[in-house]
Design a protein around this motif. Structure first.
Motif, short mmCIF file in Angstrom:
data_model
loop_
_atom_site.label_atom_id
_atom_site.label_comp_id
_atom_site.label_asym_id
_atom_site.label_seq_id
_atom_site.Cartn_x
_atom_site.Cartn_y
_atom_site.Cartn_z
N LEU A 87 0.83 -1.20 0.00
CA LEU A 87 0.00 0.00 0.00
C LEU A 87 0.87 1.25 0.00
O LEU A 87 1.96 1.25 0.56
N THR A 88 0.36 2.32 -0.60
CA THR A 88 0.97 3.64 -0.44
C THR A 88 -0.14 4.65 -0.15
O THR A 88 -1.31 4.38 -0.39
N GLY A 89 0.26 5.79 0.38
CA GLY A 89 -0.72 6.83 0.70
C GLY A 89 -1.62 6.46 1.86
O GLY A 89 -2.75 6.97 1.95
N VAL A 131 2.04 -4.49 3.56
CA VAL A 131 3.25 -3.69 3.63
C VAL A 131 2.92 -2.28 3.16
O VAL A 131 2.50 -2.09 2.02
N ALA A 132 3.10 -1.31 4.03
CA ALA A 132 2.82 0.09 3.69
C ALA A 132 4.12 0.85 3.50
O ALA A 132 4.95 0.88 4.41
N LYS A 173 -0.17 -8.49 11.07
CA LYS A 173 -0.01 -8.68 9.63
C LYS A 173 0.37 -7.39 8.91
O LYS A 173 0.56 -7.39 7.70
N PHE A 174 0.52 -6.31 9.67
CA PHE A 174 0.83 -5.00 9.09
C PHE A 174 2.28 -4.62 9.36
O PHE A 174 2.78 -4.78 10.47
N LYS A 175 2.95 -4.10 8.32
CA LYS A 175 4.33 -3.64 8.47
C LYS A 175 4.52 -2.34 7.71
O LYS A 175 4.12 -2.23 6.55
N VAL A 176 5.15 -1.38 8.36
CA VAL A 176 5.49 -0.13 7.71
C VAL A 176 6.95 -0.19 7.25
O VAL A 176 7.83 -0.57 8.01
N VAL A 177 7.17 0.16 6.00
CA VAL A 177 8.52 0.25 5.46
C VAL A 177 8.79 1.72 5.18
O VAL A 177 8.11 2.33 4.34
N CYS A 180 -2.26 4.82 -3.61
CA CYS A 180 -3.09 5.99 -3.27
C CYS A 180 -2.25 7.22 -3.01
O CYS A 180 -2.77 8.24 -2.52
N LEU A 181 -0.97 7.15 -3.31
CA LEU A 181 -0.09 8.28 -3.06
C LEU A 181 -0.37 9.40 -4.05
O LEU A 181 -0.44 9.18 -5.25
N GLY A 182 -0.52 10.60 -3.53
CA GLY A 182 -0.76 11.74 -4.40
C GLY A 182 -1.68 12.75 -3.73
O GLY A 182 -2.10 12.58 -2.59
N LYS A 183 -1.97 13.82 -4.45
CA LYS A 183 -2.84 14.87 -3.94
C LYS A 183 -3.85 15.24 -5.01
O LYS A 183 -3.59 15.12 -6.20
#
Length: 212
Positions: free
Chosen positions: A5-7, A30-31, A43-47, A72-75
């Motif tokens: 995931l992103t954003g 993985v975020a 089950k969640f990990k931030v990179v 989902c990264l962006g504006k």
């Protein structure tokens, strides 16, 4: 299934993350983020990634075994064209190339991209408002589709083009916004996750088709 995931700190990204955490089909999340995202779920990990143009080996290793990414990264609006091109286009395509290079995908890697209904893929079409930004968003779509065509046996793309994204809870402001093309954030997030899980379907999903 493992997903990237992103954003995840943004309006839509937060909802995507919340729904992913509740989905039993997703076993590893993985975020990619510039800062930590507190979450006790095992089950969640931030990179942590300081520069979304450069992916060190330690980050790339986290992609191993992942079957999909929800980007989902962006504006919604970036007034500076150089910044818009960097955030929307360069960040996205840098990630796509690195994720595509990772071996070990059991099937086509599915990339679900959050675009917008106003993005314009025709780079020569006259536009009445936000011309440069809409063309940049459209150029991202063009490059994603071209990458998918060139890597048809290993990479699948789904581009979500929502109108205005409304909060889950009804409110007066959203009642006005909802008079135009719009979708609730939980419905949008659910549709993106469904495509990441199942693949298939149209490469372009317009506002009226989201969640239908």
């Amino acid at each position: 299934m493992k997903i990237i995931l992103t954003g995840s700190t943004g309006f839509v990204g937060r909802e995507v993350l919340e729904q992913c955490l509740k989905n039993p089909l997703l076993t590893t999340i993985v975020a990619l983020s510039r800062r930590d995202i507190p979450c006790p779920d095992p089950k969640f990990k931030v990179v942590i990634l300081d520069n979304f143009l450069e992916y060190p080996d330690s980050v790339v290793r986290e992609f191993d075994g992942a079957e999909a990414c929800i980007w989902c990264l962006g504006k919604a609006r970036v007034p500076d064209n150089d910044a818009a091109r960097k955030i929307c286009l360069e960040y996205t395509m840098a990630a796509v190339k690195r994720m595509s290079d990772v071996s070990g995908h059991k099937q086509k890697f599915r990339f679900v991209y959050l675009s917008g209904g106003a993005a314009e893929r025709d780079q020569t079409k006259p536009l009445w408002f936000m011309q440069d930004y809409r063309r940049i968003r459209g150029e991202v779509e063009n490059q994603l589709l071209a990458h998918a065509e060139a890597s048809w046996d290993a990479f699948d793309v789904c581009i979500m083009r929502p109108g205005l994204v409304l909060a889950k809870e009804r409110n007066l402001v959203d009642m006005v916004k909802g008079l135009g093309p719009s979708v609730r954030v939980d419905k949008l997030a659910g549709a993106m996750i469904a495509r990441a899980l199942d693949g298939g379907g149209s490469q372009i999903v317009e506002n009226g088709e989201i969640g239908s």
